[in-house]
Scaffold this motif. Structure first.
Motif, PDB file in Angstrom:
ATOM      1  N   PRO A   1       0.866  -1.082  -0.036  1.00 56.40           N
ATOM      2  CA  PRO A   1       0.009  -0.149  -0.119  1.00 56.40           C
ATOM      3  C   PRO A   1       0.823   1.331   0.175  1.00 56.40           C
ATOM      4  O   PRO A   1       1.921   1.365   0.519  1.00 56.40           O
ATOM      5  N   CYS A   2       0.557   2.314  -0.779  1.00 52.33           N
ATOM      6  CA  CYS A   2       1.129   3.675  -0.810  1.00 52.33           C
ATOM      7  C   CYS A   2       0.231   4.661  -0.801  1.00 52.33           C
ATOM      8  O   CYS A   2      -0.948   4.596  -1.335  1.00 52.33           O
ATOM      9  N   GLN A   3       0.707   5.908  -0.518  1.00 51.81           N
ATOM     10  CA  GLN A   3      -0.132   6.880  -0.827  1.00 51.81           C
ATOM     11  C   GLN A   3       0.012   7.616  -2.351  1.00 51.81           C
ATOM     12  O   GLN A   3       1.202   7.570  -2.881  1.00 51.81           O
ATOM     13  N   VAL A   4      -1.400   7.877  -2.808  1.00 48.06           N
ATOM     14  CA  VAL A   4      -1.184   8.245  -4.178  1.00 48.06           C
ATOM     15  C   VAL A   4      -2.076   9.690  -4.053  1.00 48.06           C
ATOM     16  O   VAL A   4      -2.871   9.776  -3.333  1.00 48.06           O
ATOM     17  N   LYS A   5      -1.348  10.541  -5.092  1.00 45.16           N
ATOM     18  CA  LYS A   5      -2.337  11.480  -5.269  1.00 45.16           C
ATOM     19  C   LYS A   5      -2.669  11.637  -6.965  1.00 45.16           C
ATOM     20  O   LYS A   5      -1.517  11.196  -7.742  1.00 45.16           O
ATOM     21  N   LYS A   6      -3.476  11.818  -7.258  1.00 45.97           N
ATOM     22  CA  LYS A   6      -4.039  11.473  -8.638  1.00 45.97           C
ATOM     23  C   LYS A   6      -5.232  12.599  -8.922  1.00 45.97           C
ATOM     24  O   LYS A   6      -5.812  13.044  -8.311  1.00 45.97           O
ATOM     25  N   VAL A   7      -5.122  12.914 -10.226  1.00 40.62           N
ATOM     26  CA  VAL A   7      -6.326  13.698 -10.836  1.00 40.62           C
ATOM     27  C   VAL A   7      -7.157  12.931 -11.908  1.00 40.62           C
ATOM     28  O   VAL A   7      -6.685  12.336 -12.583  1.00 40.62           O
ATOM     29  N   VAL A   8      -8.229  12.832 -11.655  1.00 43.08           N
ATOM     30  CA  VAL A   8      -9.419  12.114 -12.512  1.00 43.08           C
ATOM     31  C   VAL A   8     -10.056  13.339 -13.233  1.00 43.08           C
ATOM     32  O   VAL A   8     -10.954  14.252 -12.905  1.00 43.08           O
ATOM     33  N   VAL A   9      -9.578  13.692 -14.530  1.00 41.66           N
ATOM     34  CA  VAL A   9     -10.394  14.599 -15.235  1.00 41.66           C
ATOM     35  C   VAL A   9     -11.510  14.072 -15.908  1.00 41.66           C
ATOM     36  O   VAL A   9     -11.579  13.024 -16.803  1.00 41.66           O
ATOM     37  N   LYS A  10     -12.694  14.542 -15.615  1.00 40.38           N
ATOM     38  CA  LYS A  10     -13.899  14.378 -16.349  1.00 40.38           C
ATOM     39  C   LYS A  10     -14.163  15.043 -17.620  1.00 40.38           C
ATOM     40  O   LYS A  10     -14.145  16.474 -17.596  1.00 40.38           O
ATOM     41  N   VAL A  11     -14.363  14.229 -18.623  1.00 42.94           N
ATOM     42  CA  VAL A  11     -14.512  14.954 -19.944  1.00 42.94           C
ATOM     43  C   VAL A  11     -15.772  14.561 -20.238  1.00 42.94           C
ATOM     44  O   VAL A  11     -16.223  13.340 -20.574  1.00 42.94           O
ATOM     45  N   ALA A  12     -16.911  15.499 -20.471  1.00 46.43           N
ATOM     46  CA  ALA A  12     -18.186  15.257 -21.007  1.00 46.43           C
ATOM     47  C   ALA A  12     -18.224  14.704 -22.293  1.00 46.43           C
ATOM     48  O   ALA A  12     -17.561  14.903 -23.250  1.00 46.43           O
ATOM     49  N   LEU A  13     -19.172  13.702 -22.437  1.00 39.67           N
ATOM     50  CA  LEU A  13     -19.775  13.200 -23.830  1.00 39.67           C
ATOM     51  C   LEU A  13     -19.967  14.334 -24.695  1.00 39.67           C
ATOM     52  O   LEU A  13     -20.590  15.391 -24.449  1.00 39.67           O
TER      53      LEU A  13
END
Length: 150
Positions: free
Chosen positions: A138-150
């Motif tokens: 296990p590790c610490q994650v920093k993530k960006v989830v970019v939501k792109v509209a259809l």
């Protein structure tokens, strides 16, 4: 990286303006200094969601899809195994319409991709994905989830 099936490979243009705005934001923004939360890129058509979490066992995660958005999942720091499989044929476990989320029972067969710092994966509505899974320990994650509209 692009995960798709040939039957839908030409359905989407991954270089259209909404996607290029997302890529430019990811390249030009000091994401490491951002707090978790939502950051509009192009109104409600392209929104970045900054997340921080500790990776979990694949048994604790579920495959999911979205109806209204693509995900561009970009790892800022840390690493995770990112499960992938086709949405077609999966058994729905739970729907959260207000969050554009559908969760599925674990399929018999699936794959995964190791995502490390600087990696991204684009997930279309036809693609089921299982994020946040541990890669080794296990590790610490920093993530960006970019939501792109259809």
């Amino acid at each position: 990286m692009l995960f798709s099936n040939i039957t839908v490979a030409e359905k989407y243009n991954y270089l259209e303006e909404k996607f290029t705005k997302a890529y430019e934001w990811l390249r030009s923004t000091d994401i490491a200094s951002l707090q978790p939360g939502s950051y509009p890129i192009a109104g409600d058509q392209v929104v970045a969601n900054v997340q921080e979490y500790t990776t979990i066992s694949p048994d604790e995660a579920s495959f999911e899809t979205h109806e209204k958005f693509f995900d561009i999942q970009y790892v800022v720091s840390g690493r995770e195994q990112f499960g992938v499989c086709k949405r077609e044929g999966l058994t729905v476990k739970e729907r959260r319409e207000e969050n554009d989320l559908i969760f599925y029972e674990e399929p018999g067969l699936s794959g995964s991709v190791l995502l490390e710092e600087g990696d991204l994966i684009i997930v279309a509505p036809e693609d089921a994905h299982k994020p946040r899974c541990v890669a080794g320990v296990p590790c610490q994650v920093k993530k960006v989830v970019v939501k792109v509209a259809l």
